[in-house]
Design an enzyme around this catalytic site. Structure first.
Site, mmCIF file in Angstrom:
data_model
loop_
_atom_site.group_PDB
_atom_site.id
_atom_site.type_symbol
_atom_site.label_atom_id
_atom_site.label_comp_id
_atom_site.label_asym_id
_atom_site.label_seq_id
_atom_site.Cartn_x
_atom_site.Cartn_y
_atom_site.Cartn_z
ATOM 1 C CG ASP A 162 -1.850 1.195 1.259
ATOM 2 O OD1 ASP A 162 -2.712 1.285 0.358
ATOM 3 O OD2 ASP A 162 -1.716 2.043 2.159
ATOM 4 C CD GLU A 193 -5.610 1.309 -3.999
ATOM 5 O OE1 GLU A 193 -6.789 1.671 -3.979
ATOM 6 O OE2 GLU A 193 -4.789 1.557 -3.083
ATOM 7 C CG ASP A 238 -1.278 3.487 5.884
ATOM 8 O OD1 ASP A 238 -2.297 3.825 5.248
ATOM 9 O OD2 ASP A 238 -0.492 4.292 6.414
#
Length: 398
Positions: free
Chosen positions: A189, A274, A355
């Site tokens: 992330d 992502e 996170d």
């Protein structure tokens, strides 16, 4: 059995003599001139509903060299000029395929100064590189060796805005081979407080290279702004000082990202990230500077081509996947999760670091896609990545 070697560019800094610098500067100018002339010719033909291809622009180049006005094109090697026409052909191919916008003219002040030589335009013997129209080899700083027995197929010489000279050699690299397979997988992330947060719980600090040099950069830019407009010596010196600070920031950022992506690829078989649209995110003026400094897009690009080299897998989960709002333990989905909330407690009693929880959810989504194979296909721009869609893992265009 033949082995397909990876084509790899090795970039080195070099220090030209005054004669070599003058010759290369002339070559850069001629490359820019030929590119612009060919683009103008093709644009004019386009208005007449005609197509002009590479062969026709090559014939035009021969005719231009015979005119008195453009006779100076004969003073430099013809190889970079032909390569400029090939680059223009590639630009038009990308335009017609709707992968890029219409080609633009090169600017003397803003465009990159570079010239590309193919094998007929240089000689590489015993570790010494000599370009066409030059009597002496380039004084190259060999910061790392070329692969044993490597022979460059193309050589690109460039000068950056800070005045530094670089030579890039494209070679087959037989040392790049798939790494031994491993069961390790990690979710990643990206963020601003921490550059990366891994599903293992590890957080990697954001070095904020631009913020570190912001005071020096601001002072240099104020000095440049006070200089009179034009090509004066004082303005050139001030502009060069600003460019050197920018180059220092970019060099440190790139070095850190290379080390980080190499480590991730070596340690993990599968890396899940992502699928962020950084170009849209930087339109938010409040975070644009910080996002640009973090260089998320460059991180992904480096990660994907290295994964392709070493037999690893990068999976990109759709940007609409609710990784931050989903409990990684029970799967409960929260209604809201504002950015200022860094830790939260789920109804199941689990307290999450925002996170770390997002990274673990990304890993779970990536594993689901990898297992079932549904909704997965390569990215359009980066061949090493794959994209997964939301929770149901169906495909969506990036």
């Amino acid at each position: 059995m033949t082995t397909n070697h990876v084509k790899r560019a090795f970039k080195y800094r070099f220090y030209p003599t005054d004669v070599q610098a003058a010759e290369l500067s002339r070559t850069f100018g001629c490359v820019r001139k030929v590119y612009n002339l060919a683009l103008a010719a093709r644009t004019e033909a386009w208005t007449r509903q005609e197509r002009v291809n590479y062969n026709q622009t090559s014939a035009l180049l021969t005719a231009w060299k015979k005119t008195e006005e453009l006779a100076f094109l004969n003073d430099v090697s013809s190889v970079p000029l032909q390569q400029a026409l090939r680059h223009l052909q590639t630009a038009f191919t990308n335009f017609f395929s709707k992968r890029a916008k219409y080609p633009r003219f090169k600017s003397r002040k803003k465009s990159r100064k570079s010239a590309e030589y193919t094998t007929s335009g240089f000689r590489f013997r015993d570790g010494r590189l000599t370009l066409a129209k030059m009597a002496e080899p380039l004084d190259i700083v060999w910061s790392r060796p070329l692969p044993k027995g490597a022979k460059p197929s193309t050589v690109t010489v460039s000068q950056d805005s800070a005045g530094r000279w670089f030579v890039s050699m494209l070679c087959d690299d037989p040392t790049v081979k798939p790494l031994p397979a491993t069961d390790a997988a990690v979710g990643v992330d990206v963020g601003l407080n921490h550059l990366l947060t891994l599903s293992t719980g590890e957080k990697i600090a954001n070095p904020r290279h631009e913020r570190t040099d912001r005071a020096r950069l601001a002072k240099a830019q104020r000095t440049l702004a006070r200089k009179a407009k034009g090509d004066g010596a004082n303005r050139r010196k001030a502009r060069l000082k600003v460019a050197k600070i920018h180059a220092r920031i970019a060099d440190r950022r790139r070095d850190g990202l290379h080390k980080l992506t190499t480590r991730l690829v070596r340690e993990n078989q599968t890396i899940v990230i992502e699928d962020l649209t950084v170009r849209n995110m930087v339109r938010n003026r409040s975070v644009a500077r910080a996002i640009s400094d973090a260089a998320w897009a460059e991180f992904r690009s480096l990660l994907e081509y290295k994964a392709q080299w070493y037999g690893r897998e990068v999976i990109a989960v759709d940007r609409f996947f609710p990784s931050s709002k989903l409990c990684s333990v029970c799967g409960a989905l929260q209604d809201k999760m504002p950015l200022h909330v860094r830790t939260w407690t789920c109804a199941c009693g689990t307290t999450h670091d925002r996170d770390v929880n997002a990274a673990r959810n990304l890993l779970a989504a990536g594993r689901a896609v990898s297992a079932c194979g549904a909704g997965v296909r390569p990215q359009r721009r980066t061949p090493g990545g794959q994209s997964a869609m939301k929770q149901e893992v169906s495909r969506r265009e990036p």
